[in-house]
Design an enzyme around this catalytic site. Structure first.
Site, PDB file in Angstrom:
ATOM      1  N   ASP A  39       0.812  -1.222   0.000  1.00  0.00           N
ATOM      2  CA  ASP A  39       0.000   0.000   0.000  1.00  0.00           C
ATOM      3  C   ASP A  39       0.848   1.276   0.000  1.00  0.00           C
ATOM      4  O   ASP A  39       0.351   2.362   0.266  1.00  0.00           O
ATOM      5  CB  ASP A  39      -0.973  -0.002   1.197  1.00  0.00           C
ATOM      6  CG  ASP A  39      -0.228  -0.064   2.523  1.00  0.00           C
ATOM      7  OD1 ASP A  39       1.006  -0.301   2.516  1.00  0.00           O
ATOM      8  OD2 ASP A  39      -0.874   0.119   3.566  1.00  0.00           O
ATOM      9  N   HIS A 243      23.608   3.253 -18.852  1.00  0.00           N
ATOM     10  CA  HIS A 243      22.594   3.578 -17.840  1.00  0.00           C
ATOM     11  C   HIS A 243      22.871   2.806 -16.545  1.00  0.00           C
ATOM     12  O   HIS A 243      21.958   2.223 -15.950  1.00  0.00           O
ATOM     13  CB  HIS A 243      21.187   3.297 -18.374  1.00  0.00           C
ATOM     14  CG  HIS A 243      20.755   4.290 -19.410  1.00  0.00           C
ATOM     15  ND1 HIS A 243      19.713   4.082 -20.275  1.00  0.00           N
ATOM     16  CD2 HIS A 243      21.231   5.521 -19.726  1.00  0.00           C
ATOM     17  CE1 HIS A 243      19.569   5.127 -21.072  1.00  0.00           C
ATOM     18  NE2 HIS A 243      20.494   6.022 -20.760  1.00  0.00           N
ATOM     19  N   ASP A 260      26.168  11.224 -14.034  1.00  0.00           N
ATOM     20  CA  ASP A 260      25.116  11.760 -14.906  1.00  0.00           C
ATOM     21  C   ASP A 260      23.908  11.957 -14.003  1.00  0.00           C
ATOM     22  O   ASP A 260      23.255  10.994 -13.604  1.00  0.00           O
ATOM     23  CB  ASP A 260      24.832  10.748 -16.033  1.00  0.00           C
ATOM     24  CG  ASP A 260      23.811  11.271 -17.038  1.00  0.00           C
ATOM     25  OD1 ASP A 260      23.107  12.256 -16.752  1.00  0.00           O
ATOM     26  OD2 ASP A 260      23.705  10.664 -18.125  1.00  0.00           O
ATOM     27  N   ASP A 271      20.040  18.088 -16.856  1.00  0.00           N
ATOM     28  CA  ASP A 271      20.677  16.800 -17.212  1.00  0.00           C
ATOM     29  C   ASP A 271      22.161  17.079 -17.472  1.00  0.00           C
ATOM     30  O   ASP A 271      22.522  17.596 -18.525  1.00  0.00           O
ATOM     31  CB  ASP A 271      19.965  16.264 -18.472  1.00  0.00           C
ATOM     32  CG  ASP A 271      20.458  14.896 -18.902  1.00  0.00           C
ATOM     33  OD1 ASP A 271      21.262  14.289 -18.184  1.00  0.00           O
ATOM     34  OD2 ASP A 271      20.021  14.437 -19.971  1.00  0.00           O
ATOM     35  N   HIS A 350      25.872   6.092 -28.660  1.00  0.00           N
ATOM     36  CA  HIS A 350      24.614   6.832 -28.477  1.00  0.00           C
ATOM     37  C   HIS A 350      24.656   8.132 -29.261  1.00  0.00           C
ATOM     38  O   HIS A 350      25.688   8.490 -29.835  1.00  0.00           O
ATOM     39  CB  HIS A 350      24.319   7.061 -26.994  1.00  0.00           C
ATOM     40  CG  HIS A 350      25.356   7.852 -26.243  1.00  0.00           C
ATOM     41  ND1 HIS A 350      25.449   9.231 -26.331  1.00  0.00           N
ATOM     42  CD2 HIS A 350      26.336   7.463 -25.387  1.00  0.00           C
ATOM     43  CE1 HIS A 350      26.428   9.641 -25.537  1.00  0.00           C
ATOM     44  NE2 HIS A 350      26.998   8.594 -24.962  1.00  0.00           N
ATOM     45  N   HIS A 354      19.468  15.227 -26.931  1.00  0.00           N
ATOM     46  CA  HIS A 354      18.008  15.059 -27.022  1.00  0.00           C
ATOM     47  C   HIS A 354      17.377  16.357 -26.565  1.00  0.00           C
ATOM     48  O   HIS A 354      18.032  17.187 -25.915  1.00  0.00           O
ATOM     49  CB  HIS A 354      17.552  13.879 -26.148  1.00  0.00           C
ATOM     50  CG  HIS A 354      18.112  13.908 -24.741  1.00  0.00           C
ATOM     51  ND1 HIS A 354      17.576  14.672 -23.731  1.00  0.00           N
ATOM     52  CD2 HIS A 354      19.204  13.302 -24.187  1.00  0.00           C
ATOM     53  CE1 HIS A 354      18.290  14.506 -22.625  1.00  0.00           C
ATOM     54  NE2 HIS A 354      19.297  13.692 -22.874  1.00  0.00           N
ATOM     55  N   HIS A 361      14.017  13.320 -21.484  1.00  0.00           N
ATOM     56  CA  HIS A 361      14.029  13.093 -22.940  1.00  0.00           C
ATOM     57  C   HIS A 361      12.728  13.708 -23.423  1.00  0.00           C
ATOM     58  O   HIS A 361      11.684  13.056 -23.438  1.00  0.00           O
ATOM     59  CB  HIS A 361      14.109  11.598 -23.264  1.00  0.00           C
ATOM     60  CG  HIS A 361      15.408  10.989 -22.803  1.00  0.00           C
ATOM     61  ND1 HIS A 361      15.593   9.649 -22.638  1.00  0.00           N
ATOM     62  CD2 HIS A 361      16.597  11.555 -22.488  1.00  0.00           C
ATOM     63  CE1 HIS A 361      16.839   9.405 -22.228  1.00  0.00           C
ATOM     64  NE2 HIS A 361      17.455  10.565 -22.128  1.00  0.00           N
ATOM     65  N   GLU A 384      25.943  15.840 -25.397  1.00  0.00           N
ATOM     66  CA  GLU A 384      26.559  14.857 -24.503  1.00  0.00           C
ATOM     67  C   GLU A 384      27.387  13.791 -25.208  1.00  0.00           C
ATOM     68  O   GLU A 384      27.069  12.607 -25.155  1.00  0.00           O
ATOM     69  CB  GLU A 384      25.482  14.187 -23.648  1.00  0.00           C
ATOM     70  CG  GLU A 384      24.277  13.644 -24.409  1.00  0.00           C
ATOM     71  CD  GLU A 384      23.269  12.995 -23.464  1.00  0.00           C
ATOM     72  OE1 GLU A 384      23.667  12.074 -22.737  1.00  0.00           O
ATOM     73  OE2 GLU A 384      22.090  13.406 -23.465  1.00  0.00           O
ATOM     74  N   TYR A 388      33.633   5.328 -24.755  1.00  0.00           N
ATOM     75  CA  TYR A 388      33.565   4.221 -23.802  1.00  0.00           C
ATOM     76  C   TYR A 388      34.404   3.085 -24.358  1.00  0.00           C
ATOM     77  O   TYR A 388      34.043   2.484 -25.374  1.00  0.00           O
ATOM     78  CB  TYR A 388      32.107   3.771 -23.616  1.00  0.00           C
ATOM     79  CG  TYR A 388      31.169   4.947 -23.421  1.00  0.00           C
ATOM     80  CD1 TYR A 388      30.950   5.501 -22.151  1.00  0.00           C
ATOM     81  CD2 TYR A 388      30.546   5.558 -24.520  1.00  0.00           C
ATOM     82  CE1 TYR A 388      30.122   6.608 -21.978  1.00  0.00           C
ATOM     83  CE2 TYR A 388      29.724   6.660 -24.356  1.00  0.00           C
ATOM     84  CZ  TYR A 388      29.514   7.178 -23.090  1.00  0.00           C
ATOM     85  OH  TYR A 388      28.698   8.275 -22.934  1.00  0.00           O
ATOM     86  N   ARG A 406      31.942  10.753 -20.425  1.00  0.00           N
ATOM     87  CA  ARG A 406      30.859  11.506 -21.067  1.00  0.00           C
ATOM     88  C   ARG A 406      30.858  12.909 -20.454  1.00  0.00           C
ATOM     89  O   ARG A 406      31.138  13.064 -19.260  1.00  0.00           O
ATOM     90  CB  ARG A 406      29.504  10.823 -20.862  1.00  0.00           C
ATOM     91  CG  ARG A 406      28.331  11.582 -21.471  1.00  0.00           C
ATOM     92  CD  ARG A 406      27.078  10.721 -21.678  1.00  0.00           C
ATOM     93  NE  ARG A 406      26.445  10.285 -20.450  1.00  0.00           N
ATOM     94  CZ  ARG A 406      26.482   9.055 -19.976  1.00  0.00           C
ATOM     95  NH1 ARG A 406      27.143   8.111 -20.612  1.00  0.00           N
ATOM     96  NH2 ARG A 406      25.867   8.743 -18.841  1.00  0.00           N
ATOM     97  N   GLU A 408      28.275  16.251 -20.497  1.00  0.00           N
ATOM     98  CA  GLU A 408      26.926  16.631 -20.935  1.00  0.00           C
ATOM     99  C   GLU A 408      26.526  17.980 -20.361  1.00  0.00           C
ATOM    100  O   GLU A 408      26.637  18.219 -19.156  1.00  0.00           O
ATOM    101  CB  GLU A 408      25.916  15.574 -20.461  1.00  0.00           C
ATOM    102  CG  GLU A 408      24.478  15.926 -20.786  1.00  0.00           C
ATOM    103  CD  GLU A 408      23.499  14.806 -20.446  1.00  0.00           C
ATOM    104  OE1 GLU A 408      23.781  14.017 -19.521  1.00  0.00           O
ATOM    105  OE2 GLU A 408      22.449  14.737 -21.116  1.00  0.00           O
TER     106      GLU A 408
HETATM  107  N1  GLY Z   1      20.522  11.086 -18.237  1.00  0.00           N
HETATM  108  C1  GLY Z   1      19.981  10.511 -19.390  1.00  0.00           C
HETATM  109  C2  GLY Z   1      20.585  11.109 -20.575  1.00  0.00           C
HETATM  110  O1  GLY Z   1      21.619  11.720 -20.484  1.00  0.00           O
HETATM  111  O2  GLY Z   1      20.044  11.062 -21.643  1.00  0.00           O
HETATM  112 MN    MN Z   2      20.960  13.476 -21.562  1.00  0.00          MN
HETATM  113 MN    MN Z   3      22.344  12.661 -18.728  1.00  0.00          MN
END
Ligand code: GLY
Ligand code: MN
Ligand code: MN
Length: 444
Positions: A39, A243, A260, A271, A350, A354, A361, A384, A388, A406, A408
């Site tokens: 619950d 991720h 991140d 982000d 990637h 975005h 996103h 970003e 890797y 990375r 970003e």
């Molecule tokens: N944190 C998710 C991305 O960078 O798209």
């Molecule tokens: Mn992002």
């Molecule tokens: Mn991110």
């Protein structure tokens, strides 16, 4: 705490209604409460589209827009006041509050929805709603239509056209207003401080979750109720898992840590990713990869301006990364051939960004009529790039393996070019090493 003004929501409703066909209506439900276990409920987060049009923070609510209706165009269904429930679960606006505080022209109890709603849309020919998003809402709409059809002999004409609301709404959400930009800047500032705090705290012997705790403490201190997405604190090889979410490994001297993480303020996301050495000093290989990713980000920024298309930043990043990988001896061959053959894919799998807004996103098409979309002032996106190098990549010298980087930032398209909203976190090797050295010094 910074919040969007009520007039912003009124303006959005007007702008949406101006695009709806005459004689139509729009329906949009609030997000349902989600159970976490037994619950216990998940922390409530309003549906972004519903929030965009209402600013109304409660579950069990439904927005109805009826352009041109003399008795009121904006109707809100919501929970009734209930002293017993409010004692347990917190205040409710009720119907008076919906009108007084949230600008509804009329408000009804959500318990009366099935009885009242069909009558409000009975002679509207077109219905806009989020078609096919939620099975239970689709079923509810079908039920209202069935009840109208039963009254056909009384001269009732139920709507005959059903249009996805998302398209109109998401095009609106893609272009941010001054007030939204101010809010996104505030969210970016809180997140930037959190990243600085994590860099200052970092040292070998701590665990990834210690840094996660610092980040989320800083988000909450800045007034954010929630992170905009699950924070990633990935040290060593974990940085090569895009991720990564476990955040439970010890921080070791000699490793990098990739964070991140971004907070959400009044339902607007930030982000940010930064990658830095646990010890405060980059090794030569870490530095080389880091500086290449930073150069790719700089190249991507230079490709962001009104009229440039969505994919140009990605293309610029790919070109810089591929050229750099050749220079470092991680790829072999001719630049154009390697770009064409996507030789960068084992190191960069990637895209470079975005849309960013109420959702991390965010909504909005990336292509229009089959072509990459030209950028316009007011759009916000992330930039970003990353590299890797898998720990088990035997194609490269051992010294490169397991490095994941990375970087970003969040970027607003302006009339002249672009503005970085997340500039409050150090980014060059020298800046990061200086910040971490100063923090280490203070701690000693
Ligand atoms: N944190 C998710 C991305 O960078 O798209
Ligand atoms: Mn992002
Ligand atoms: Mn991110």
């Amino acid at each position: 705490m910074i919040r969007l003004p009520a007039r912003e929501y009124a303006h959005r409703r007007q702008a949406l209604m101006a695009q709806m066909t005459p004689g139509s209506a729009a329906l949009l439900p609030a997000a349902p409460v989600q159970l976490r276990n037994r619950d216990v409920e998940q922390v409530y987060r309003q549906d972004s589209d519903f929030q965009y049009l209402t600013g109304f923070p409660e579950p069990e609510a439904l927005l109805l827009l009826i352009p041109g209706r003399a008795q009121g165009e904006y109707v809100l269904f919501c929970r009734e006041r209930d002293p017993e429930r409010e004692l347990w679960d917190g205040k409710r606006a009720g119907q008076d509050g919906a009108v007084r505080d949230y600008g509804a022209d009329q408000a009804y109890a959500i318990d009366d929805l099935d009885e009242v709603l069909p009558g409000l849309v009975e002679n509207r020919t077109r219905l806009y709603y989020p078609l096919g998003i939620s099975e239970s809402f689709d079923r509810q709409v079908s039920g209202w239509l069935a009840s109208l059809r039963q009254r056909a002999r009384q001269g009732i004409n139920p709507p005959v056209e059903f249009v996805a609301l998302d398209h109109l709404l998401h095009e609106m959400r893609l272009i941010k207003s001054e007030a939204e930009i101010a809010l996104m800047q505030a969210a970016a500032d809180v997140s930037a401080k959190a990243h600085v705090r994590a860099m200052q705290t970092c040292r070998a012997g701590l665990n990834e979750y210690h840094l996660e705790a610092e980040l989320e403490y800083a988000f909450r201190l800045g007034g954010a109720k929630l992170p905009a997405y699950g924070s990633i604190v990935a040290s060593g090889h974990n940085a090569c898992i895009l991720h990564y979410r476990e955040n439970d490994q010890p921080l070791k001297d000699g490793d990098l840590v990739l964070i991140d993480a971004g907070c959400e303020l009044d339902c607007y996301a930030s982000d940010i990713t930064r990658t830095f050495p646990v010890s405060g000093r980059f090794s030569p290989e870490q530095r080389a990869i880091y500086e290449l990713v930073l150069a790719a980000q700089t190249a991507a920024f230079a490709a962001i301006a009104p009229g440039r298309h969505w994919n140009e930043a990605h293309e610029a990043a790919l070109r810089t990364l591929t050229a750099g990988l050749i220079e470092l001896g991680l790829l072999h061959g001719e630049l154009e051939t390697l770009l064409e053959g996507e030789a960068y894919k084992p190191f960069y799998m990637h895209r470079t960004g975005h849309w960013l807004g109420m959702d991390v996103h965010d909504v909005g098409h990336y292509k229009v009529e089959g072509q990459w979309r030209p950028l316009q002032p007011g759009m916000v996106l992330t930039v970003e790039p990353g590299l890797y190098i898998a720990a088990d990549n035997l194609q490269v010298e051992a010294r490169w393996r397991g490095i994941g980087v990375r970087i970003e930032d969040d970027v607003l398209v302006t009339a002249e070019g672009c503005r970085v909203l997340t500039g409050g976190v150090p980014k060059t090797v020298a800046e990061i090493e200086a910040l971490m050295a100063a923090a280490g010094g203070e701690a000693a």
